[in-house]
Write an enzyme that holds these catalytic residues in place. Structure first.
Site, mmCIF file in Angstrom:
data_model
loop_
_atom_site.group_PDB
_atom_site.id
_atom_site.type_symbol
_atom_site.label_atom_id
_atom_site.label_comp_id
_atom_site.label_asym_id
_atom_site.label_seq_id
_atom_site.Cartn_x
_atom_site.Cartn_y
_atom_site.Cartn_z
ATOM 1 C CG ASP A 75 -1.952 -1.059 1.225
ATOM 2 O OD1 ASP A 75 -2.253 -1.592 0.141
ATOM 3 O OD2 ASP A 75 -2.489 -1.374 2.308
ATOM 4 C CG ASP A 102 -11.497 -2.588 -1.111
ATOM 5 O OD1 ASP A 102 -10.629 -3.453 -1.341
ATOM 6 O OD2 ASP A 102 -11.321 -1.370 -1.323
#
Length: 258
Positions: free
Chosen positions: A11, A130
């Site tokens: 990330d 997600d």
């Protein structure tokens, strides 16, 4: 049988690798290039990069570090972050990425999936999902803009329905980011993965919850995923990728050994 894949996830925020728990409270891990080099040396099969605030900030991923990564590794890597057009995707690929991944932009405009697949081929297009288990409703729901805690929200899409929709539109691979398990290291959500596997007819990557080598084994053996993605256990050197692959091979998993 195709070899299973071990995929570190990085990330990225403001040019640094960060990691949160359940997509919140991100801490700085370090620079991109040193981590990339370590993972390639340990035997990672590919890498995934998420510019976690790009979509929420209405910008595209910073291409400078993409070129830096392409210069130092020879394994495939996938990039995600604010990609909203064919032109933007083409530019990212031209900087050295092998695949592009879309998530929130696909929810905003599902036709983006088919336009990208038509232009670059389905093998190049990954859709990230997600997914959050809502205990009150007993349903798995798709979330959007998860890189920004102030903008994260639940969409009308139930996860299994969105799984089918993105495949119809040309997704060549799916990454299921299981938000309840993210960063907790208690194992992947095998029940959800098995449900998704029944509906998913393209390569499926499990993401969220890995804490031990046995968790990877369970995802491959019990949920029949094609790849397992993890972050904190690799970033913090809790698990070495080479040792993980030796363990999986000893358990009968088809895996590429260094």
């Amino acid at each position: 049988m195709l070899a299973k894949r071990i995929i570190p996830c990085l990330d990225v925020r403001q040019g640094q690798v960060v990691k949160g728990v359940q997509f919140r409270n991100h801490e700085i891990i370090g620079g991109i290039v040193p981590l990339v080099c370590r993972y390639a040396e340990e035997g990672a099969d590919e890498l995934v990069f998420y510019d976690i605030t790009a979509s929420a900030d209405a910008r595209v991923v910073d291409k400078r570090w993409i070129a830096d990564v392409a210069e130092v590794i020879d394994i495939p890597f996938c990039v995600a972050g604010g990609i909203q057009s064919v032109a933007q995707a083409g530019e990212i690929l031209s900087y050295g990425a092998d695949k592009i991944s879309i998530n929130s932009p696909a929810l905003a405009d599902p036709t983006l999936i088919s336009r990208l697949a038509d232009r670059f081929g389905v093998q190049c297009i990954v859709v990230g999902i997600d997914t959050w288990f809502d205990a009150a409703s007993g349903r798995y729901q798709v979330n959007q803009y998860t890189g920004d805690e102030t903008r994260t929200h639940i969409t009308p899409w139930q996860t299994l329905d969105w799984i089918e929709e993105v495949q119809r539109r040309g997704a060549g691979e799916l990454v299921l980011n299981m938000m309840n398990q993210d960063g907790v290291r208690n194992g992947y959500d095998l029940m959800q993965l098995r449900q998704v596997r029944e509906r998913c007819h393209v390569p499926l990557i499990a993401s969220g919850g890995a804490g031990t080598m046995a968790h990877f084994l369970s995802a491959f053996r019990d949920a029949q995923v094609d790849g397992a993605l993890a972050a904190s256990v690799f970033h913090k050197q809790i698990i070495n990728i080479g040792e993980l692959k030796q363990f999986l091979a000893a358990e009968g998993v088809e895996i590429r050994l260094c």
